[in-house]
Write an enzyme that holds these catalytic residues in place. Structure first.
Site, PDB file in Angstrom:
ATOM      1  CB  CYS A   2      -0.917   0.019   1.222  1.00 41.54           C
ATOM      2  SG  CYS A   2      -2.052  -1.374   1.326  1.00 41.54           S
ATOM      3  N   GLY A   3       0.289   2.368  -0.258  1.00 40.29           N
ATOM      4  CA  GLY A   3       1.017   3.627  -0.213  1.00 40.29           C
ATOM      5  C   GLY A   3       0.383   4.590   0.759  1.00 40.29           C
TER       6      GLY A   3
END
Length: 299
Positions: A2-3
């Protein structure tokens, strides 16, 4: 994978640019999370007023929804529509009744967040598309955090997108995976907390809200989580006055911080900072494992 992105403004003159800069950072994180995205923006707090964000309001239901709220709060209420999300601002004394109305309204409408200054938006799709739907670039405020998700353990839904908000003006975004979230969820339910999803990140958010409700400071709650949460994680936690960062003891999830006299920025990758003003003069560092980093505005 994820970011995560976050932006805390020290310089009030940059507040009109908060949404635009956060949107740019979120877009860069697309490859880390193309399934869904979300963001929380803090700002515009008014004494004695509460903001409530709800999601999934269909156009056909908007008039009935607004009328029901008007019957509760009358002309003191304002309603702002952003695609299928709605931000309701009303006097504090009407919050409980408004929450009860939202819960009983049906038609798929769901509570997202509440507090003095938080507005929280999320949806399925590419980060750039989600940001455009809600006009993140046009928003102003004091600080914001955002998340792009690549789902690994639960379905791709708006409910499962980050941030998760489980307390007033609180939200959490998470890159990683918790191994003991089911056990912890059962413990927190016994303490009176409610959860809307099976997502491990919502449990982490609820855990912090529970500790804060007992009078602990945010740094104390995050420090306690190092012993109580098993797994790999980088957390960014938003509050009314700022945000905090914590990485697990192994710190295998990427994280970088950039700080100037004007702002503090967080991202999963340095490239998210490329378009920030004055980034060439920033102090850039990787947050240490098991250390709480916390920035906040004076109350």
């Amino acid at each position: 994978m994820c970011g995560i992105v976050g932006l805390f403004l020290k310089n009030p003159a940059l507040q009109p640019e908060l949404g635009r800069l956060t949107s740019q950072m979120l877009k860069v994180m697309t490859e880390r999370g193309p399934d869904s995205a979300g963001f929380a923006v803090y700002g515009g707090a008014r004494h004695g007023q509460t903001k409530i964000t709800v999601r999934d309001l269909a156009p056909a239901q908007a008039a009935a929804f607004e009328k029901g709220l008007a019957d509760i709060a009358g002309p003191a209420m304002t309603v702002t529509f952003r695609d299928d999300h709605v931000v309701i601002t009303l006097p504090d004394e009407h919050e409980k009744a408004a929450r009860q109305f939202i819960s009983s309204f049906g038609h798929g409408v769901a509570f997202v967040s509440s507090g003095d200054s938080i507005e929280l938006y999320k949806g399925v799709g590419l980060p750039e598309d989600v940001a455009t739907r809600f006009d993140l670039a046009g928003m102003s405020g004091t600080h914001a955090i955002g998340h792009t998700r690549m789902a690994t353990e639960s379905a791709v839904t708006t409910a499962g997108a980050h941030p998760f908000s489980t307390g007033p003006d609180q939200c959490l975004v998470h890159n990683g995976s918790l191994s003991n979230h089911n056990t912890l969820r059962r413990q927190l339910v016994r303490e009176g907390l409610e959860f809307a999803t099976e997502n491990d990140s919502e449990v982490a958010a609820g855990y912090l809200s529970w500790r804060l409700s007992r009078g602990e400071r945010l740094d104390e709650a995050l420090t306690a989580s190092l012993a109580d949460l098993d797994g790999f994680y980088t957390f960014v936690v938003g509050t009314r006055d700022g945000f905090a960062v914590l990485r697990d003891p192994v710190a295998c999830k990427p994280a970088v911080i950039a700080e100037t006299d004007d702002y503090v920025a967080f991202a999963s990758e340095y490239r998210a900072f490329a378009q920030l003003p004055g980034i060439e003069a920033a102090t850039v560092f990787e947050p240490e494992p098991q250390r709480v980093y916390h920035w906040e505005h004076a109350a």
